[in-house]
Design an enzyme around this catalytic site. Structure first.
Site, short mmCIF file in Angstrom:
data_model
loop_
_atom_site.label_atom_id
_atom_site.label_comp_id
_atom_site.label_asym_id
_atom_site.label_seq_id
_atom_site.Cartn_x
_atom_site.Cartn_y
_atom_site.Cartn_z
N LYS A 13 96.21 24.31 11.85
CA LYS A 13 95.62 25.50 12.50
C LYS A 13 94.81 25.11 13.73
O LYS A 13 94.96 25.71 14.79
CB LYS A 13 94.61 26.20 11.56
N ARG A 88 88.06 33.13 4.92
CA ARG A 88 88.53 32.19 3.90
C ARG A 88 88.41 32.77 2.50
O ARG A 88 88.78 32.11 1.53
CB ARG A 88 87.67 30.94 3.97
N ARG A 127 94.36 11.60 8.48
CA ARG A 127 93.74 12.14 9.70
C ARG A 127 92.56 11.28 10.17
O ARG A 127 91.70 10.90 9.38
CB ARG A 127 93.25 13.56 9.39
N ARG A 160 87.04 12.02 8.69
CA ARG A 160 86.07 13.05 8.34
C ARG A 160 85.58 12.83 6.92
O ARG A 160 86.36 12.43 6.06
CB ARG A 160 86.78 14.42 8.39
N ARG A 171 89.46 20.80 -1.96
CA ARG A 171 89.66 21.74 -0.85
C ARG A 171 90.97 22.51 -1.00
O ARG A 171 91.04 23.70 -0.71
CB ARG A 171 89.63 20.99 0.50
P1 AMP Z 1 87.48 23.28 8.26
O1 AMP Z 1 87.14 22.40 9.39
O2 AMP Z 1 87.98 24.64 8.69
O3 AMP Z 1 88.42 22.64 7.26
O4 AMP Z 1 86.11 23.58 7.46
C1 AMP Z 1 85.37 22.53 6.89
C2 AMP Z 1 84.44 23.07 5.80
O5 AMP Z 1 83.52 24.02 6.36
C3 AMP Z 1 85.12 23.82 4.66
O6 AMP Z 1 85.65 22.95 3.67
C4 AMP Z 1 83.98 24.68 4.14
O7 AMP Z 1 83.08 23.90 3.37
C5 AMP Z 1 83.26 25.06 5.43
N1 AMP Z 1 83.79 26.33 6.00
C6 AMP Z 1 84.49 26.48 7.17
N2 AMP Z 1 84.82 27.77 7.37
C7 AMP Z 1 84.34 28.45 6.31
C8 AMP Z 1 84.38 29.82 5.90
N3 AMP Z 1 85.00 30.76 6.65
N4 AMP Z 1 83.77 30.15 4.73
C9 AMP Z 1 83.14 29.24 3.97
N5 AMP Z 1 83.08 27.94 4.27
C10 AMP Z 1 83.68 27.53 5.42
#
Ligand code: AMP
Length: 215
Positions: A13, A88, A127, A160, A171
Site C-alpha cells: 500500500k 483499520r 523488508r 522496522r 499484525r
Molecule cells: P503501518 O505502518 O500502516 O503498518 O502501521 C504501523 C502500526 O501503527 C500498526 O501496526 C498499528 O499499531 C499502528 N496504526 C497505524 N494505523 C493505524 C490505525 N488506522 N488504527 C490503529 N492503529 C494504527
C-alpha cells in the site's frame, strides 16, 4: 481524487501510495508514518503508541479519529488524498464516513491490494530501509547491487521494530480479525476495487491506475 488504500501489512500500500502521490500531487496520508513520527518525537503519547505498535496491536479508534480529522483539515488535502493505513477497523470506517460527510468530501473508492499470504511473509520479514537514503529494500526481492549500494556507501539496512516474525504473525491476525471487516464494509456499499498486488512495483501500479481510471 479521494481514496482509501486497503491491504494486509506488506501488501505494498505504502509503495503504491507514494508513487501515486508523486504523479498526481495529492498527499499520501499514512497513519503508520504519523504514529512513527510521534514515537520519534518522544511525546507521552508517542511512548504509549510505541508499546502498542511494537506488539503489532492497534491504537484506539478515538485517538485515530482525532489524528485523522486534524490531518484532513489541512489545506493540502483540498484536491484529494490517499489514505494509507486508515481505516483499520469497521468503527474507523464509520467515523471516516461521518467526517467526510460533514466536510462534503465523499470518498471516490477504496482499493484493496490483494496478495497471497506466503508473499506477505517474505515482504515483511525481508523488508529493510537504507539508513542513508531512506530507500525501501527487501533482502528477498531487491537485487544484490541495490543492497550493496546502501552498505557500500556506509549505510545500514534497518529493519522496522514491528517487522520481526512474532509481531508479524500478530499484525496479520489483527488484520484478519479487525481490518478485513473494513473490506466487506466498502464492498457492501459498492465502493470497493480490487488490485492483484503480486508483481513488480510497476506492474501493480499499472493495475492500480487502471482501476482508478487514470492509466
Ligand atoms: P503501518 O505502518 O500502516 O503498518 O502501521 C504501523 C502500526 O501503527 C500498526 O501496526 C498499528 O499499531 C499502528 N496504526 C497505524 N494505523 C493505524 C490505525 N488506522 N488504527 C490503529 N492503529 C494504527
Amino acid at each position: 481524487m479521494r481514496i482509501v488504500l486497503l491491504g494486509a501489512p506488506g501488501s505494498g500500500k505504502g509503495t503504491q501510495a507514494k508513487k501515486l502521490m508523486a504523479e498526481k500531487n495529492i498527499p499520501q496520508i499514512s497513519t503508520g508514518d504519523m504514529l512513527r513520527a510521534a514515537v520519534a518525537a518522544g511525546s507521552r503519547f508517542g511512548v504509549q503508541a510505541k508499546k502498542i505498535m511494537d506488539a503489532g496491536n492497534l491504537v484506539s479508534d478515538d485517538i485515530m479519529l482525532g489524528i485523522i480529522s486534524e490531518r484532513l483539515s489541512e489545506p493540502d488535502t483540498e484536491d484529494g488524498f490517499i489514505l494509507d493505513g486508515f481505516p483499520r477497523t469497521e468503527q474507523q470506517a464509520l467515523d471516516l464516513s461521518d467526517l467526510l460527510d460533514e466536510m462534503g468530501k465523499p470518498l471516490d473508492c477504496a482499493v484493496l491490494m490483494d496478495v497471497d499470504f506466503e508473499i506477505l511473509i517474505k515482504r515483511l520479514t525481508g523488508r529493510r530501509t537504507c539508513s542513508l537514503t531512506g530507500k525501501l529494500l527487501n533482502v528477498y526481492f531487491s537485487s544484490q547491487a541495490e543492497l550493496d549500494a546502501c552498505t557500500d556507501a556506509g549505510g545500514e539496512l534497518v529493519q522496522r521494530e514491528d517487522d520481526n516474525e512474532e509481531v508479524i504473525k500478530n499484525r496479520l491476525e489483527v488484520y484478519r480479525t479487525q481490518t478485513e471487516p473494513v473490506v466487506s464494509y466498502y464492498r457492501k456499499r459498492g465502493k470497493l476495487e480490487t488490485v492483484d498486488a503480486d508483481g513488480t512495483i510497476d506492474e501493480v501500479y499499472g493495475r492500480f491506475t487502471r482501476v482508478l481510471g487514470i492509466a
